[in-house]
Design an enzyme around this catalytic site. Structure first.
Site, short mmCIF file in Angstrom:
data_model
loop_
_atom_site.label_atom_id
_atom_site.label_comp_id
_atom_site.label_asym_id
_atom_site.label_seq_id
_atom_site.Cartn_x
_atom_site.Cartn_y
_atom_site.Cartn_z
N GLN A 185 0.83 -1.21 0.00
CA GLN A 185 0.00 0.00 0.00
C GLN A 185 0.86 1.26 0.00
OE1 GLN A 185 -2.17 -1.22 3.44
NE2 GLN A 185 -0.28 -1.66 4.53
N HIS A 238 -8.20 3.01 19.85
CA HIS A 238 -7.31 2.01 20.46
C HIS A 238 -7.77 1.58 21.85
CE1 HIS A 238 -4.36 3.56 17.33
NE2 HIS A 238 -4.67 2.32 17.01
N GLU A 262 1.15 -8.36 11.53
CA GLU A 262 0.93 -7.24 10.60
C GLU A 262 1.56 -7.63 9.26
OE1 GLU A 262 -0.29 -3.78 10.26
OE2 GLU A 262 0.47 -4.38 8.29
N ASP A 271 0.58 -12.68 6.87
CA ASP A 271 -0.85 -12.50 6.62
C ASP A 271 -1.63 -13.13 7.78
OD1 ASP A 271 -3.45 -12.58 5.74
OD2 ASP A 271 -2.95 -13.30 3.72
N ASP A 313 -7.56 -5.56 14.08
CA ASP A 313 -7.34 -4.11 13.96
C ASP A 313 -6.90 -3.87 12.51
OD1 ASP A 313 -6.58 -1.49 14.18
OD2 ASP A 313 -5.03 -1.83 15.69
N1 SAM Z 1 -7.24 1.75 13.01
C1 SAM Z 1 -7.16 1.51 11.65
C2 SAM Z 1 -8.40 1.79 10.84
O1 SAM Z 1 -9.46 1.22 11.09
O2 SAM Z 1 -8.28 2.64 9.98
C3 SAM Z 1 -6.47 0.28 11.30
C4 SAM Z 1 -5.03 0.56 11.47
S1 SAM Z 1 -3.85 -0.66 11.21
C5 SAM Z 1 -2.59 0.38 10.57
C6 SAM Z 1 -4.44 -1.69 9.89
C7 SAM Z 1 -3.34 -2.63 9.41
O3 SAM Z 1 -3.93 -3.85 8.95
C8 SAM Z 1 -2.53 -2.10 8.23
O4 SAM Z 1 -1.25 -1.75 8.67
C9 SAM Z 1 -2.50 -3.26 7.22
O5 SAM Z 1 -1.24 -3.44 6.64
C10 SAM Z 1 -2.93 -4.42 8.10
N2 SAM Z 1 -3.51 -5.56 7.37
C11 SAM Z 1 -4.40 -5.53 6.34
N3 SAM Z 1 -4.69 -6.79 5.93
C12 SAM Z 1 -3.97 -7.63 6.73
C13 SAM Z 1 -3.83 -9.05 6.80
N4 SAM Z 1 -4.49 -9.86 5.96
N5 SAM Z 1 -3.01 -9.57 7.74
C14 SAM Z 1 -2.32 -8.78 8.59
N6 SAM Z 1 -2.40 -7.40 8.58
C15 SAM Z 1 -3.21 -6.87 7.65
#
Ligand code: SAM
Length: 274
Positions: free
Chosen positions: A31, A62, A105, A136, A153
């Site tokens: 991204q 949070h 993450e 993942d 999250d």
């Molecule tokens: N609070 C936030 C919101 O609702 O806008 C979410 C923040 S957090 C930064 C979301 C994270 O989920 C991102 O950094 C993204 O890379 C991660 N993410 C998305 N899909 C994922 C997956 N399949 N496995 C692990 N992490 C994932």
């Protein structure tokens, strides 16, 4: 010249922040990551031009995604966070007597960006109780079990996050949880995306004996009114006495309000019972 960041929350609605400075941009493997210094909301983290957090209002999200499941459970020791690479959820979880937090993450660059530009958010990521996996989360829950609480999250259900909003994923989380285990996921806004909110609630309740939604006001997220959905194996969050353990230093979450968070405004109650 005025500098603005705008997010299209729908194709007809934008939220805009006047910014002082663009601090960082990077196209990661997954991204576009950007960090801005805004005039009124402090520092802003965006992924693919979508607001993830601002230092002014991140505490609401949070605290609510962490303390509600932790105090409902009452004795959670091992916790899994999927997504959440900024570290805000981990920071809040560390206010509880946990033995282990696994953070999964997918995008390592989000973690590195937060460590550099959001020290007050990412401060818990170096705690010895925290283990970080850059993988993942959809695959991770299939192979890792024994959690008391799982927190999703995630970003919106686009790209790598799509599978985090599926019945199959909820089933895998169910299996990864201990007997009294609880799942909480961020589940979008009923103001702008009612169909999505209804679908998530239905999907989760097809897997968990107890499924309860709760809400919070998050000014910089679409609709400013956000839902979280809790799936629980045995604990009914509405009738269970909440833990007597103290929670230190919260600004939005309050134990006095804990049970009332699950009382939904009629339009949300009607939406999910349709
Ligand atoms: N609070 C936030 C919101 O609702 O806008 C979410 C923040 S957090 C930064 C979301 C994270 O989920 C991102 O950094 C993204 O890379 C991660 N993410 C998305 N899909 C994922 C997956 N399949 N496995 C692990 N992490 C994932």
């Amino acid at each position: 010249m005025e500098l603005w960041f705008s997010e299209y929350q729908t194709k007809n609605v934008k939220i805009s922040f006047r910014i002082k400075e663009v601090l960082y941009t990077k196209e990661s493997k997954y991204q576009k990551i950007a960090v801005y210094e805004t005039e009124d909301y402090g520092r802003l983290l965006t992924l693919d031009d979508t607001v993830m957090l601002t230092t002014r209002d991140e505490f609401v999200y949070h605290e609510m995604i962490s303390h509600v499941p932790m105090l409902t459970h009452g004795s959670a020791s091992k916790v899994l966070v999927i997504g959440g690479g900024d570290g805000g959820t981990v920071r809040e979880l560390l206010k509880h007597p946990v033995s282990e937090i696994h953070l999964v993450e997918i995008d390592e660059d989000v973690i590195e960006t937060s460590k550099k530009y959001f020290p007050t958010v990412s401060c818990g990521l170096t705690d010895p109780r925290v283990k970080i996996f850059c993988e993942d989360g959809i695959e991770f829950v299939k192979n890792n079990k024994g959690y008391d609480v799982v927190i999703v999250d995630s970003t919106d259900p686009i790209g790598p996050a799509v599978g985090l909003f599926s019945v199959e994923f909820y089933k895998n989380v169910f299996d990864a949880l201990n007997d009294n285990g609880i799942l909480v996921a961020q589940t979008e806004t009923p103001i702008l995306f009612p169909d999505l909110v209804r679908k998530i609630y239905r999907d989760m309740s097809s897997v968990f004996p107890f499924t309860n939604m709760y809400t919070a006001v998050i000014p910089t997220y679409p609709g400013a009114f956000w839902t979280f959905t809790m799936g629980s194996k045995t604990i009914d969050p509405v009738s269970k006495e909440i833990s007597s353990l103290p929670v230190l230093e919260t600004k939005y979450y309050s134990k006095e309000l804990h049970k009332s968070y699950f009382i939904l405004p009629p339009f949300v109650k009607n939406l999910i019972s349709e």
